[in-house]
Enzyme design. Structure first.
Site, short mmCIF file in Angstrom:
data_model
loop_
_atom_site.label_atom_id
_atom_site.label_comp_id
_atom_site.label_asym_id
_atom_site.label_seq_id
_atom_site.Cartn_x
_atom_site.Cartn_y
_atom_site.Cartn_z
N LYS A 7 48.97 -23.19 34.55
CA LYS A 7 48.57 -22.20 35.56
C LYS A 7 48.39 -20.87 34.83
CE LYS A 7 51.35 -24.01 39.46
NZ LYS A 7 52.73 -23.99 40.02
N ASP A 64 56.44 -28.08 35.57
CA ASP A 64 55.78 -26.90 36.14
C ASP A 64 56.76 -25.72 36.10
OD1 ASP A 64 54.55 -24.97 37.69
OD2 ASP A 64 54.60 -26.09 39.56
N HIS A 80 45.74 -25.02 40.33
CA HIS A 80 45.61 -23.84 41.21
C HIS A 80 47.01 -23.34 41.58
CE1 HIS A 80 46.18 -26.34 45.15
NE2 HIS A 80 46.93 -26.79 44.16
N LYS A 112 44.61 -30.30 39.50
CA LYS A 112 44.95 -30.31 40.93
C LYS A 112 44.54 -28.98 41.53
CE LYS A 112 49.81 -28.74 41.03
NZ LYS A 112 51.11 -28.95 41.69
N SER A 140 56.15 -21.40 45.36
CA SER A 140 57.32 -22.06 44.77
C SER A 140 57.27 -21.77 43.27
CB SER A 140 57.31 -23.56 45.06
OG SER A 140 56.27 -24.23 44.42
N GLU A 175 55.50 -34.58 39.07
CA GLU A 175 55.67 -33.21 38.57
C GLU A 175 56.97 -32.65 39.16
OE1 GLU A 175 52.28 -30.78 39.62
OE2 GLU A 175 53.53 -28.99 39.78
N HIS A 234 55.31 -25.09 51.36
CA HIS A 234 53.88 -24.94 51.70
C HIS A 234 53.55 -25.35 53.13
CE1 HIS A 234 52.75 -25.29 47.14
NE2 HIS A 234 53.30 -24.15 47.45
N ASP A 273 54.42 -34.05 43.63
CA ASP A 273 55.12 -32.86 43.14
C ASP A 273 56.24 -32.55 44.12
OD1 ASP A 273 56.12 -30.54 42.13
OD2 ASP A 273 54.31 -29.33 42.45
N GLU A 317 47.89 -25.72 51.11
CA GLU A 317 46.90 -26.24 50.15
C GLU A 317 45.90 -27.18 50.81
OE1 GLU A 317 48.98 -27.62 46.64
OE2 GLU A 317 49.57 -25.58 46.14
N GLU A 336 54.30 -31.88 47.49
CA GLU A 336 52.90 -32.31 47.37
C GLU A 336 52.78 -33.82 47.20
OE1 GLU A 336 51.11 -29.98 44.21
OE2 GLU A 336 52.16 -28.19 44.91
P1 PGA Z 1 52.91 -22.62 44.02
O1 PGA Z 1 53.12 -24.19 43.99
O2 PGA Z 1 51.53 -22.28 43.68
O3 PGA Z 1 53.29 -22.28 45.45
O4 PGA Z 1 53.94 -22.05 43.06
C1 PGA Z 1 52.34 -25.05 43.24
C2 PGA Z 1 53.19 -26.03 42.49
O5 PGA Z 1 54.43 -26.06 42.62
O6 PGA Z 1 52.63 -26.81 41.72
ZN ZN Z 2 54.55 -27.75 40.98
#
Ligand code: PGA
Ligand code: ZN
Length: 426
Positions: free
Chosen positions: A342, A317, A370, A393, A46, A290, A160, A248, A210, A169
């Site tokens: 990230k 994010d 991650h 996270k 995402s 988030e 996911h 999230d 995840e 999430e």
């Molecule tokens: P992604 O999602 O690693 O699939 O982009 C993680 C997030 O949205 O925090």
């Molecule tokens: Zn996110």
């Protein structure tokens, strides 16, 4: 960071698999003192539209077009020949050279997956060559390293997981744990109690990308009810003094072209989403949200921050993509109060450290993260410690690529002298 100029003996890349069975890049860097460091590159599902661009081969005959042979070639060819045999005063110079060699604003020519792998491997090599732990080497002067509160993503939805849950999430965060090892114990015990609870209710206990469970539920509130019960069943207290919840929604994924949000089959406006988030924080011990709104909904983000920013950590994010310039703009405009961090979203370690520093200077929290596609690389565990940000996270307390990070933090927690745990100022 390193004090003396470094020479790089070799830079080699390999196409390996990530946790979803898709190809990714692994980079090995060697130095003249025989230091060898390896880095594995993560990959998102995402993704934010302004992220640094991952280079994929688009050759349908290999891995359905997802091969990374081109990115590997970029490392073994252009990057290796430029980096080897020169003196590098610091990692920042290596990263600046990688950015210049690529020449695009989004790292699309050589590939952000090629560049970030080299940057991470170089950082690790320089740290080890200095005889220091990566977290220690990465810590800026004036920052106190801390063990972060682990945010375990125990229910997966969105892109996911193949379930009807639109929010991506649902995390448990042992904010009140007395130490990092006790936080890990809480996470694993609650994860086990959640498995039992789901099974008792007749839900499948298969996992999402995840490592969280992916039950066939639709309403986010139902997932939150399950979490609160699982926290209590495991003997912990739901809330900031014990085990809190973080969400999230990854709202960019369910916002339509008309600007509306689709949640559990309902069409919601941006203000409906804000109301929904506010209700959730009133009803459940949610301390952090988030991407409660989509990356292009800056007006909505401003309103969300006005409404909840005083009492809830609001993390950007997809909207910030670890980009120091975007984060600085957001800080100036009062959008959110924290940024997800990230490394592969921006593409070099140096720019990631700048993003963290930009947050710190602007009073924004940082949440190291991650990606949904991971390797067993543990770089982000050390990065989280070095930033002193106090929160990380990296998925459920299950699946090798997720627990590798938590286990690395357990190792750091066992070192002496002991390091503080938890949110800074807590
Ligand atoms: P992604 O999602 O690693 O699939 O982009 C993680 C997030 O949205 O925090
Ligand atoms: Zn996110």
């Amino acid at each position: 960071m390193a004090s003396e100029p470094a020479v790089i003996t070799s830079v080699r890349a390999l196409e390996i698999l990530d946790s979803r069975g898709r190809p990714t890049v692994q980079v090995t860097v060697t130095l003249p003192d025989a230091t060898m460091a390896v880095a594995g590159v993560p990959s998102g599902a995402s993704t934010g539209s302004r992220e640094a661009v991952e280079r994929r081969d688009r050759d349908a005959a290999r891995y359905g077009g997802l091969g990374v042979a081109g990115a590997v070639d970029a490392v073994n060819g252009k990057i290796a020949s430029y980096l080897t045999g020169r003196e590098w005063p610091a990692l920042a110079d290596i990263d600046a050279a990688l950015i210049a060699l690529d020449g695009t604003p989004d790292k699309s020519r050589l590939g952000a997956n090629a560049i970030v792998g080299v940057s991470m491997a170089c950082a690790r090599a320089l740290a080890h060559s200095d005889g220091r732990e990566l977290w220690d080497w990465l810590t800026p002067s004036g920052v106190t390293p801390r063990l972060p509160v682990p945010h375990f993503n125990v229910i997966n939805g969105g892109v996911h997981a193949p379930n009807p849950l639109d929010f991506q999430e649902f995390m448990i965060a042992p904010l009140g744990a007395p130490s990092f090892p006790e936080a890990v114990r809480a996470g694993a015990e609650i994860y086990a109690s959640l498995r039992g609870l789901l099974a008792a209710k007749g839900y499948a206990t298969g996992l999402g990308d995840e490592g969280g469970f992916a039950p066939q539920i639709t309403e986010p509130e139902e997932a939150l009810d399950l979490l609160v019960t699982a926290i209590r069943d495991a003997g912990y207290v739901p809330g900031r003094g014990g085990v809190a919840i973080a969400l999230d929604p990854a709202a960019s994924e369910f916002r339509g072209d008309d600007g509306g949000y689709q949640v559990a089959g309902q069409a919601l406006t941006s203000s409906d989403m804000i109301e929904r988030c506010a209700q959730i924080t009133g009803r459940f011990p949610v301390w952090l949200i988030e991407d409660g709104l989509a990356e292009n909904d800056w007006d909505g983000w401003a309103a969300l921050t006005q409404r909840l920013g005083e009492r809830i950590t609001l993390v950007g994010d997809d909207i910030f993509v670890t980009n120091p310039a975007i984060i600085a703009d957001a800080i100036a405009r009062g959008i959110g109060n924290a940024a997800l961090i990230k490394v592969n979203q921006i593409g070099t370690v140096t720019e990631t450290l700048t993003a963290i520093a930009t947050c710190r200077d602007g009073g924004y929290a940082q949440f190291v993260s991650h990606r949904s596609g991971e390797t067993t690389d543990t770089f982000i565990a050390d990065l989280a410690v070095s930033s002193g940000c106090g929160m990380l996270k990296t998925g459920a307390p299950a699946r090798g690529e997720r627990v590798a990070k938590y286990n690395r933090l357990l190792e750091i927690a066992a070192a002496r002298p002991p390091m503080p745990y938890g949110l800074p100022g807590a």
